[in-house]
Write an enzyme that holds these catalytic residues in place. Structure first.
Site, PDB file in Angstrom:
ATOM      1  CE  LYS A  35       2.054  37.613  24.580  1.00 27.81           C
ATOM      2  NZ  LYS A  35       0.748  37.568  25.159  1.00 27.81           N
ATOM      3  N   GLY A  38      -1.429  32.125  23.293  1.00 28.54           N
ATOM      4  CA  GLY A  38      -2.656  31.369  23.119  1.00 28.54           C
ATOM      5  C   GLY A  38      -2.525  30.217  22.146  1.00 28.54           C
ATOM      6  N   GLY A  71       2.965  31.233  29.418  1.00 25.38           N
ATOM      7  CA  GLY A  71       2.488  30.898  30.760  1.00 25.38           C
ATOM      8  C   GLY A  71       2.231  29.422  30.991  1.00 25.38           C
ATOM      9  CG  ASP A 188      -0.887  40.939  26.469  1.00 26.05           C
ATOM     10  OD1 ASP A 188      -0.459  40.330  25.474  1.00 26.05           O
ATOM     11  OD2 ASP A 188      -1.965  40.676  27.022  1.00 26.05           O
ATOM     12  CE  LYS A 244      -5.228  39.053  26.051  1.00 22.06           C
ATOM     13  NZ  LYS A 244      -3.751  38.982  25.966  1.00 22.06           N
TER      14      LYS A 244
END
Length: 286
Positions: A35, A38, A71, A188, A244
């Site tokens: 995944k 970030g 996002g 996630d 998470k």
């Protein structure tokens, strides 16, 4: 640099490669779902480094599957288009206008950027979403949240076929509904569902934190499902780490051998986790 110093560096490099042999053997033929989110998505250098690591992993026998978020990019586009969002209990309501933007950004701009980065490093990547080949059929999570979906049916054989052809799938977390709806799926959650459907050897959740921390703030390198539940009950695991770790537990229950929550800001984080003794984050097993 003195010649003897260069020789010392060469020897250290050779020793590093030699020590990786048992891990290279261990993961040959393994499916690893990553995944991506970030920091690695926010800079060209981070993206290039990640793509190089993915291609190297495939070169030594791993079958990598990439699932990504996006996002901040979605938020920027919604603001640019002056689309206002409503929130219910702190969660964004994804209405018809918003889900169009979500699909446009995730399946378009973000997905193709990752595909291009992997291909530039010599890999053969293809961009997908959960709508392709009914990879991820969803039910509506909560009517109050609009077009937000929870994966309910998966088509892993499609991904296995790509692996047999040495193609690296890059998947946007967009699902299809039973009546043709488009659903936005948490990145996630999508990665966990895809990893479980493939019975993956590893699910790597790249984040902007070092891993799961104990009460003193130290990263815990290995945890069981029971420890995760206990740390959640007593408040040690809180905030953004809760979803998470819940994803990790769901994936393990679904057949994933182990999940690692690791710091995507660290250079070569995936390689450190898979091919070194110390790893790079918090390993969660059943």
């Amino acid at each position: 640099m003195k010649k003897q110093d260069m020789n010392r560096d060469w020897i250290a490099t050779a020793q590093t490669l030699s020590s990786a042999l048992p891990y290279l053997q261990r993961y040959e033929g393994a499916t690893v779902v990553i995944k991506l989110g970030g920091h690695a998505m926010g800079s060209d250098a981070g993206m290039d480094s990640f793509a190089r690591d993915v291609v190297l992993m495939q070169q030594v026998g791993v079958n990598p599957v990439i699932v990504h978020g996006g996002g901040p990019m979605i938020n920027a586009m919604l603001e640019r288009l002056d689309i206002q969002s409503e929130f219910v209990n702190g969660k964004r309501v994804t209405d018809a206008a918003t889900v169009e933007v979500v699909e446009m950004v995730l399946s378009g701009r973000v997905n193709k950027r990752i595909v291009q980065a992997i291909n530039a490093q010599g890999g053969k990547a293809v961009g997908l979403s959960g709508k392709d080949a009914n990879l991820m059929v969803c039910d509506q999570t909560d009517p109050d949240l609009g077009f937000v979906g929870t994966p309910s049916e998966m088509n892993p054989e499609f991904l296995r076929g790509l692996a047999r052809d040495n193609v690296i799938p890059v998947i946007a977390p967009i699902g299809t509904g039973r009546d043709g709806e488009t659903f936005n799926v948490n990145g996630d959650t999508a990665a966990g569902a895809i990893a479980a459907s493939l019975k993956a050897d590893r699910l790597l959740l790249l984040t902007d934190v070092a891993g799961v921390k104990d009460g003193t703030g130290q990263v815990v390198t290995e945890l069981s499902a029971a420890q995760i539940r206990a740390m959640t009950v007593d408040g040690t695991i809180a905030g953004g780490m809760i979803p998470k770790t819940e994803t990790a537990l769901d994936a393990i229950e679904g057949g994933v051998r182990a999940v690692v929550i690791l710091d995507g800001r660290a250079p070569n984080a995936c390689l450190l986790e898979l091919y070194t003794e110390h790893g790079a984050g918090s390993l969660i097993r059943g």
